[in-house]
Write a protein that holds these residues in place. Sequence first.
Motif, PDB file in Angstrom:
ATOM      1  N   ILE A  51     -67.105 -33.857  22.044  1.00  0.00           N
ATOM      2  CA  ILE A  51     -66.493 -34.516  20.896  1.00  0.00           C
ATOM      3  C   ILE A  51     -66.519 -36.017  21.157  1.00  0.00           C
ATOM      4  N   VAL A  52     -67.064 -36.762  20.213  1.00  0.00           N
ATOM      5  CA  VAL A  52     -67.191 -38.211  20.329  1.00  0.00           C
ATOM      6  C   VAL A  52     -66.390 -38.867  19.211  1.00  0.00           C
ATOM      7  N   TYR A  53     -65.624 -39.886  19.586  1.00  0.00           N
ATOM      8  CA  TYR A  53     -64.798 -40.630  18.627  1.00  0.00           C
ATOM      9  C   TYR A  53     -65.325 -42.054  18.595  1.00  0.00           C
ATOM     10  N   PRO A  54     -66.347 -42.353  17.806  1.00  0.00           N
ATOM     11  CA  PRO A  54     -66.994 -43.667  17.868  1.00  0.00           C
ATOM     12  C   PRO A  54     -66.098 -44.858  17.547  1.00  0.00           C
ATOM     13  N   VAL A 103     -66.530 -37.482  15.351  1.00  0.00           N
ATOM     14  CA  VAL A 103     -65.361 -37.436  14.482  1.00  0.00           C
ATOM     15  C   VAL A 103     -65.057 -38.852  13.998  1.00  0.00           C
ATOM     16  N   LEU A 104     -65.110 -39.051  12.681  1.00  0.00           N
ATOM     17  CA  LEU A 104     -64.940 -40.385  12.114  1.00  0.00           C
ATOM     18  C   LEU A 104     -63.599 -40.597  11.419  1.00  0.00           C
ATOM     19  N   ARG A 105     -62.891 -39.525  11.114  1.00  0.00           N
ATOM     20  CA  ARG A 105     -61.599 -39.662  10.446  1.00  0.00           C
ATOM     21  C   ARG A 105     -60.464 -39.463  11.451  1.00  0.00           C
ATOM     22  N   GLU A 106     -59.475 -40.335  11.375  1.00  0.00           N
ATOM     23  CA  GLU A 106     -58.375 -40.321  12.342  1.00  0.00           C
ATOM     24  C   GLU A 106     -57.578 -39.012  12.305  1.00  0.00           C
ATOM     25  N   GLU A 107     -57.331 -38.477  11.113  1.00  0.00           N
ATOM     26  CA  GLU A 107     -56.544 -37.246  11.029  1.00  0.00           C
ATOM     27  C   GLU A 107     -57.255 -36.079  11.705  1.00  0.00           C
ATOM     28  N   GLU A 108     -58.586 -36.072  11.676  1.00  0.00           N
ATOM     29  CA  GLU A 108     -59.343 -35.046  12.385  1.00  0.00           C
ATOM     30  C   GLU A 108     -59.298 -35.303  13.892  1.00  0.00           C
ATOM     31  N   ALA A 109     -59.440 -36.556  14.269  1.00  0.00           N
ATOM     32  CA  ALA A 109     -59.470 -36.922  15.685  1.00  0.00           C
ATOM     33  C   ALA A 109     -58.174 -36.555  16.392  1.00  0.00           C
ATOM     34  N   VAL A 110     -57.052 -36.810  15.750  1.00  0.00           N
ATOM     35  CA  VAL A 110     -55.758 -36.511  16.358  1.00  0.00           C
ATOM     36  C   VAL A 110     -55.671 -35.026  16.713  1.00  0.00           C
ATOM     37  N   LEU A 111     -56.089 -34.173  15.806  1.00  0.00           N
ATOM     38  CA  LEU A 111     -56.021 -32.728  16.040  1.00  0.00           C
ATOM     39  C   LEU A 111     -57.054 -32.264  17.062  1.00  0.00           C
ATOM     40  N   LEU A 112     -58.259 -32.790  16.967  1.00  0.00           N
ATOM     41  CA  LEU A 112     -59.316 -32.342  17.869  1.00  0.00           C
ATOM     42  C   LEU A 112     -59.096 -32.806  19.307  1.00  0.00           C
ATOM     43  N   LYS A 113     -58.450 -33.931  19.494  1.00  0.00           N
ATOM     44  CA  LYS A 113     -58.154 -34.391  20.852  1.00  0.00           C
ATOM     45  C   LYS A 113     -57.268 -33.382  21.581  1.00  0.00           C
ATOM     46  N   GLU A 114     -56.405 -32.694  20.841  1.00  0.00           N
ATOM     47  CA  GLU A 114     -55.543 -31.685  21.433  1.00  0.00           C
ATOM     48  C   GLU A 114     -56.340 -30.488  21.963  1.00  0.00           C
ATOM     49  N   SER A 115     -57.511 -30.239  21.381  1.00  0.00           N
ATOM     50  CA  SER A 115     -58.327 -29.077  21.760  1.00  0.00           C
ATOM     51  C   SER A 115     -59.628 -29.467  22.434  1.00  0.00           C
ATOM     52  N   GLU A 116     -59.742 -30.679  22.861  1.00  0.00           N
ATOM     53  CA  GLU A 116     -60.999 -31.168  23.430  1.00  0.00           C
ATOM     54  C   GLU A 116     -61.466 -30.315  24.604  1.00  0.00           C
ATOM     55  N   GLN A 117     -60.554 -29.891  25.463  1.00  0.00           N
ATOM     56  CA  GLN A 117     -60.915 -29.064  26.617  1.00  0.00           C
ATOM     57  C   GLN A 117     -61.544 -27.743  26.174  1.00  0.00           C
ATOM     58  N   LEU A 118     -60.990 -27.139  25.130  1.00  0.00           N
ATOM     59  CA  LEU A 118     -61.529 -25.889  24.613  1.00  0.00           C
ATOM     60  C   LEU A 118     -62.960 -26.073  24.119  1.00  0.00           C
ATOM     61  N   PHE A 119     -63.211 -27.140  23.379  1.00  0.00           N
ATOM     62  CA  PHE A 119     -64.552 -27.418  22.890  1.00  0.00           C
ATOM     63  C   PHE A 119     -65.508 -27.640  24.058  1.00  0.00           C
ATOM     64  N   THR A 120     -65.052 -28.359  25.078  1.00  0.00           N
ATOM     65  CA  THR A 120     -65.873 -28.627  26.260  1.00  0.00           C
ATOM     66  C   THR A 120     -66.258 -27.326  26.960  1.00  0.00           C
ATOM     67  N   GLU A 121     -65.338 -26.396  27.029  1.00  0.00           N
ATOM     68  CA  GLU A 121     -65.622 -25.106  27.656  1.00  0.00           C
ATOM     69  C   GLU A 121     -66.737 -24.356  26.936  1.00  0.00           C
ATOM     70  N   TYR A 122     -66.895 -24.616  25.662  1.00  0.00           N
ATOM     71  CA  TYR A 122     -67.961 -23.992  24.884  1.00  0.00           C
ATOM     72  C   TYR A 122     -69.205 -24.882  24.792  1.00  0.00           C
ATOM     73  N   GLY A 123     -69.237 -25.969  25.554  1.00  0.00           N
ATOM     74  CA  GLY A 123     -70.414 -26.839  25.581  1.00  0.00           C
ATOM     75  C   GLY A 123     -70.536 -27.780  24.406  1.00  0.00           C
ATOM     76  N   ILE A 124     -69.409 -28.097  23.783  1.00  0.00           N
ATOM     77  CA  ILE A 124     -69.411 -28.996  22.626  1.00  0.00           C
ATOM     78  C   ILE A 124     -68.708 -30.285  23.015  1.00  0.00           C
TER      79      ILE A 124
END
Length: 100
Positions: free
Chosen positions: A95-98, A72-93
């Motif tokens: 999320i990296v914020y370089p 994730v390279l855009r801050e507006e996307e990162a802010v939202l995805l950080k809230e759901s990071e656990q959900l993505f992890t449960e599905y084996g995805i």
Amino acid sequence: MNVLITAANSAEAYQLKSKLNAWSILLGDYLELPEIMVKTGKMIRLPDPKSVSYMHEMLTLCLDRNINTLYVLREEEAVLLKESEQLFTEYGIDIVYPNL
């Protein structure tokens, strides 16, 4: 390993793509993309972070395309995805914020 990099219309996305050693790298963006790149499958349109269902749309997109890692390279996307990071992890995805 299938990778999705956001901010496809930025130089940073291409620099990251050249550094990664992944089997399949897909670039995507919610901002305007060249139609020819979308039609050929080199880039995809991503959900707009302003959408109320953004996180679910991104998760569905990642699952449909078998994405293992999301950069994730855009801050507006990162802010939202950080809230759901656990959900993505449960599905084996992962999320990296370089840069964030």
